[in-house]
Design a protein around this motif. Structure first.
Motif, mmCIF file in Angstrom:
data_model
loop_
_atom_site.group_PDB
_atom_site.id
_atom_site.type_symbol
_atom_site.label_atom_id
_atom_site.label_comp_id
_atom_site.label_asym_id
_atom_site.label_seq_id
_atom_site.Cartn_x
_atom_site.Cartn_y
_atom_site.Cartn_z
ATOM 1 N N PHE A 18 0.819 -1.213 0.000
ATOM 2 C CA PHE A 18 0.000 0.000 0.000
ATOM 3 C C PHE A 18 0.853 1.263 0.000
ATOM 4 O O PHE A 18 0.520 2.242 -0.667
ATOM 5 C CB PHE A 18 -0.972 -0.005 1.179
ATOM 6 N N VAL A 19 1.961 1.256 0.721
ATOM 7 C CA VAL A 19 2.854 2.417 0.730
ATOM 8 C C VAL A 19 3.457 2.615 -0.658
ATOM 9 O O VAL A 19 3.513 3.732 -1.174
ATOM 10 C CB VAL A 19 3.963 2.250 1.794
ATOM 11 N N PHE A 20 3.902 1.536 -1.295
ATOM 12 C CA PHE A 20 4.462 1.637 -2.641
ATOM 13 C C PHE A 20 3.419 2.143 -3.626
ATOM 14 O O PHE A 20 3.707 3.009 -4.457
ATOM 15 C CB PHE A 20 4.993 0.285 -3.118
ATOM 16 N N THR A 21 2.215 1.604 -3.556
ATOM 17 C CA THR A 21 1.161 2.038 -4.473
ATOM 18 C C THR A 21 0.860 3.519 -4.301
ATOM 19 O O THR A 21 0.732 4.253 -5.289
ATOM 20 C CB THR A 21 -0.115 1.208 -4.237
ATOM 21 N N SER A 22 0.798 3.970 -3.075
ATOM 22 C CA SER A 22 0.538 5.381 -2.812
ATOM 23 C C SER A 22 1.653 6.257 -3.384
ATOM 24 O O SER A 22 1.387 7.272 -4.032
ATOM 25 C CB SER A 22 0.413 5.607 -1.306
ATOM 26 N N ALA A 23 2.896 5.867 -3.150
ATOM 27 C CA ALA A 23 4.029 6.654 -3.654
ATOM 28 C C ALA A 23 4.085 6.633 -5.173
ATOM 29 O O ALA A 23 4.332 7.663 -5.816
ATOM 30 C CB ALA A 23 5.328 6.120 -3.071
ATOM 31 N N ALA A 24 3.847 5.482 -5.772
ATOM 32 C CA ALA A 24 3.901 5.374 -7.234
ATOM 33 C C ALA A 24 2.799 6.199 -7.885
ATOM 34 O O ALA A 24 3.025 6.853 -8.908
ATOM 35 C CB ALA A 24 3.789 3.912 -7.661
ATOM 36 N N LEU A 25 1.620 6.194 -7.302
ATOM 37 C CA LEU A 25 0.535 6.999 -7.853
ATOM 38 C C LEU A 25 0.819 8.486 -7.697
ATOM 39 O O LEU A 25 0.470 9.289 -8.565
ATOM 40 C CB LEU A 25 -0.795 6.623 -7.205
ATOM 41 N N GLY A 26 1.470 8.878 -6.595
ATOM 42 C CA GLY A 26 1.867 10.271 -6.410
ATOM 43 C C GLY A 26 2.869 10.717 -7.465
ATOM 44 O O GLY A 26 2.755 11.813 -8.026
ATOM 45 N N ILE A 27 3.846 9.882 -7.755
ATOM 46 C CA ILE A 27 4.837 10.194 -8.793
ATOM 47 C C ILE A 27 4.165 10.245 -10.158
ATOM 48 O O ILE A 27 4.461 11.118 -10.976
ATOM 49 C CB ILE A 27 5.978 9.157 -8.781
#
Length: 70
Positions: free
Chosen positions: A25-34
């Motif tokens: 979930f942390v990776f998905t959130s960061a990737a979507l932000g980028i």
């Protein structure tokens, strides 16, 4: 106390699954932000596959090395 190889450490298993799920979930959130910041110049699937590959290769190698320590 003797343990069979088929015994599973339930506490460790729960902790590992929890950390993997939270990391996803942390990776998905960061990737979507980028992805939103770069306005689509980076594809989400490329970021996902790159990190997944890095995790499999790096994590698999680390897991193998640690499993061989006696």
């Amino acid at each position: 106390m003797s343990r069979n190889k088929s015994d599973v450490d339930n506490i460790f298993l729960v902790i590992a699954i929890t950390l993997i799920t939270m990391g996803f979930f942390v990776f998905t959130s960061a990737a979507l932000g980028i992805l939103m910041k770069n306005e689509g110049t980076i594809r989400f699937s490329n970021a996902l596959l790159g990190q997944f590959g890095f995790g499999l290769i790096g994590g698999g190698l680390a897991m193998y090395i640690v499993s061989r320590i006696k």
